[in-house]
Design an enzyme around this catalytic site. Sequence first.
Site, short mmCIF file in Angstrom:
data_model
loop_
_atom_site.label_atom_id
_atom_site.label_comp_id
_atom_site.label_asym_id
_atom_site.label_seq_id
_atom_site.Cartn_x
_atom_site.Cartn_y
_atom_site.Cartn_z
N GLU A 83 -2.40 0.29 -4.48
CA GLU A 83 -2.27 -0.91 -3.65
C GLU A 83 -2.50 -2.17 -4.47
OE1 GLU A 83 -5.23 -1.65 -0.61
OE2 GLU A 83 -6.57 -0.16 -1.51
N ASP B 92 0.86 -1.18 0.00
CA ASP B 92 0.00 0.00 0.00
C ASP B 92 0.90 1.24 0.00
OD1 ASP B 92 -2.17 1.64 0.12
OD2 ASP B 92 -2.74 1.15 2.18
#
Length: 365
Positions: free
Chosen positions: A106, A11
């Site tokens: 992500e 992420d």
Amino acid sequence: MVKERKIIHIDMDAFYASVEQLDHPDLQDKPIAVGGGGKRGVVAAASYEARKFGVRSAMSGRLASKLCADLIFIKPRFERYKEISGQIRSIFLNYTPLVEPLSLDEAYLDVTENLKGLSSASQIARLIRAEIKDKTGLNASAGISINKFVAKIASDINKPNGQKTVPPEEVEQFLEDLEIKKFFGVGKVTAQKMYQLGIFKGSDLKLKSLEFLENHFGKSGKLYYQVVRGVHLSEVKPERIRKSVGAERTFSNNISSEIFLEERLGHIAAEVAQRLDKNKFSGKTITLKIKYGDFSVQTRSKTLAFYIRDKALILENAKSLLYQEKLHNSVRLVGISITNLKKAGHESVKQEPTTFMGKQLKFKF
């Protein structure tokens, strides 16, 4: 016995805002918000400097300005974000072909068997984060565990610019100690419902029977029962199945008449039709989303007997949903989405079933 998989969730840290600070050194260490700062503006992303004041994504620009007087609003540059996202995706593919993007910032990676021949998923995550930093100048955080559910939760533990590994033997304890609101997929409404039922942590959830959870949460009850025991597993799918196509508009001034909304629906229907055509999709279920001036949201849906892609048909059905009942208030946003999709020349696109795994073998993380 089922062999455990090694899953990494990467992420990017405050991605849009970090890209802006990277490209504009004068914005370094300053509170910035990517999005609009006007009375209708919405924050798409906030730098960590802005987050210290409580500024968050999806917050209205007006509220964000009140929380942080020195907040700097930056217009989004999505082509730039896509460009860097592509560079990051290329890095992932140097380690494994099993990459499932969730958004521009992500993705899940299955590194059980990887292109580097490395046995440690934690080491791979460190190498990937270092390479992202070296090639893009941006920081990334990572979560590493036996499945996507735990890996995604773990990636948020040591943000920014950190990582968290939850090895197989620690998964259940990790989930038992976790606040229920931090469980991926448990939103504010569900969390409040769980609090009312005496469920505040994973350990509380684990005490509830499958029957109890299904009675209170329907189909999701079985999912909660499984994941808190660390046995939920959904494969990393390089080709994510698209489940909806849509578009929406926020108005500069609230609209209180269906007649004035019709024109706006025409433009939105055209955009949805264009996106369907571009991706060669048709759909049977149409949903009208209405956000009122008080920020309450209403959705109206219907499933047709046939698949549609044409603008005129989308607009016709959107209008019928609009007039299905009276507006509750003045409207600040309206949107149209098409689901129950079918790719041209294929059967309808269905969500992949969630699978569960039993007892697993332990190996190095």
